[in-house]
Design a protein around this motif. Sequence first.
Motif, PDB file in Angstrom:
ATOM      1  N   SER A  88      43.225 -47.132  49.177  1.00 49.46           N
ATOM      2  CA  SER A  88      42.729 -47.758  47.948  1.00 49.46           C
ATOM      3  C   SER A  88      41.298 -47.282  47.729  1.00 49.46           C
ATOM      4  O   SER A  88      40.470 -47.385  48.625  1.00 49.46           O
ATOM      5  N   VAL A  89      41.052 -46.738  46.549  1.00 47.95           N
ATOM      6  CA  VAL A  89      39.753 -46.143  46.257  1.00 47.95           C
ATOM      7  C   VAL A  89      39.337 -46.442  44.820  1.00 47.95           C
ATOM      8  O   VAL A  89      40.154 -46.868  43.995  1.00 47.95           O
ATOM      9  N   VAL A  90      38.076 -46.171  44.532  1.00 44.97           N
ATOM     10  CA  VAL A  90      37.556 -46.173  43.170  1.00 44.97           C
ATOM     11  C   VAL A  90      36.836 -44.843  42.978  1.00 44.97           C
ATOM     12  O   VAL A  90      36.028 -44.449  43.820  1.00 44.97           O
ATOM     13  N   PHE A  91      37.161 -44.148  41.895  1.00 47.60           N
ATOM     14  CA  PHE A  91      36.498 -42.903  41.527  1.00 47.60           C
ATOM     15  C   PHE A  91      35.411 -43.225  40.521  1.00 47.60           C
ATOM     16  O   PHE A  91      35.658 -43.949  39.550  1.00 47.60           O
ATOM     17  N   THR A 130      34.658 -44.412  46.460  1.00 45.85           N
ATOM     18  CA  THR A 130      34.368 -45.521  47.364  1.00 45.85           C
ATOM     19  C   THR A 130      35.665 -46.000  48.002  1.00 45.85           C
ATOM     20  O   THR A 130      36.758 -45.723  47.504  1.00 45.85           O
ATOM     21  N   ASP A 131      35.538 -46.742  49.097  1.00 41.38           N
ATOM     22  CA  ASP A 131      36.732 -47.238  49.798  1.00 41.38           C
ATOM     23  C   ASP A 131      37.144 -48.636  49.340  1.00 41.38           C
ATOM     24  O   ASP A 131      38.010 -49.246  49.921  1.00 41.38           O
ATOM     25  N   ALA A 141      41.508 -38.890  48.440  1.00 37.62           N
ATOM     26  CA  ALA A 141      41.194 -38.926  47.013  1.00 37.62           C
ATOM     27  C   ALA A 141      41.200 -37.525  46.407  1.00 37.62           C
ATOM     28  O   ALA A 141      40.523 -36.639  46.903  1.00 37.62           O
ATOM     29  N   ASP A 142      41.941 -37.360  45.306  1.00 38.57           N
ATOM     30  CA  ASP A 142      42.013 -36.072  44.615  1.00 38.57           C
ATOM     31  C   ASP A 142      41.291 -36.135  43.272  1.00 38.57           C
ATOM     32  O   ASP A 142      41.552 -37.037  42.460  1.00 38.57           O
ATOM     33  N   TRP A 143      40.394 -35.173  43.062  1.00 36.66           N
ATOM     34  CA  TRP A 143      39.796 -34.891  41.758  1.00 36.66           C
ATOM     35  C   TRP A 143      40.604 -33.708  41.224  1.00 36.66           C
ATOM     36  O   TRP A 143      40.366 -32.570  41.615  1.00 36.66           O
TER      37      TRP A 143
END
Length: 151
Positions: A88-91, A130-131, A141-143
Amino acid sequence: MRPGSEDKLSTARTTPLVTRPWTSSKNGWAPVRLNRSIDGHPLTIQGTSYIEGLGAHAFSEITYHLGGVCSALSVDVGIDDEVGANGSVVFQVYRDGTKVADSGLMTVGQPANHLTADLTGGSEMRPVVTDEGNGNNSDHADWAGPLIICR
């Protein structure tokens, strides 16, 4: 339009972000990867593969010098399919310390979220992952397919 402004608009061009070198990077696990996931696989979000992009792991921060000549970033973001049931992340995208894009919470199994960030006049851009405060286990996480508009 102001006289001469046509020239400035016509010189703007859209290019893949991956063709620009970053000036620094921090990553929660392993180095940031160019055109690969953090585990070295093709970038894949919810079954969609991307040829270009950045593979990162929370917490990560990549810094790019813009020199005030870029106006926008367009990118798909999400957790790579290589992750099992966790993650779980926030870009977020920052222009000179100001947050200009935020994905909200992203978890495993969600389709890519398309972000557009206003970079107008910025000296520096920082894509950040962020985590979400629960630890960084499986936060791959992929951009994906990032494009930047600069003159």
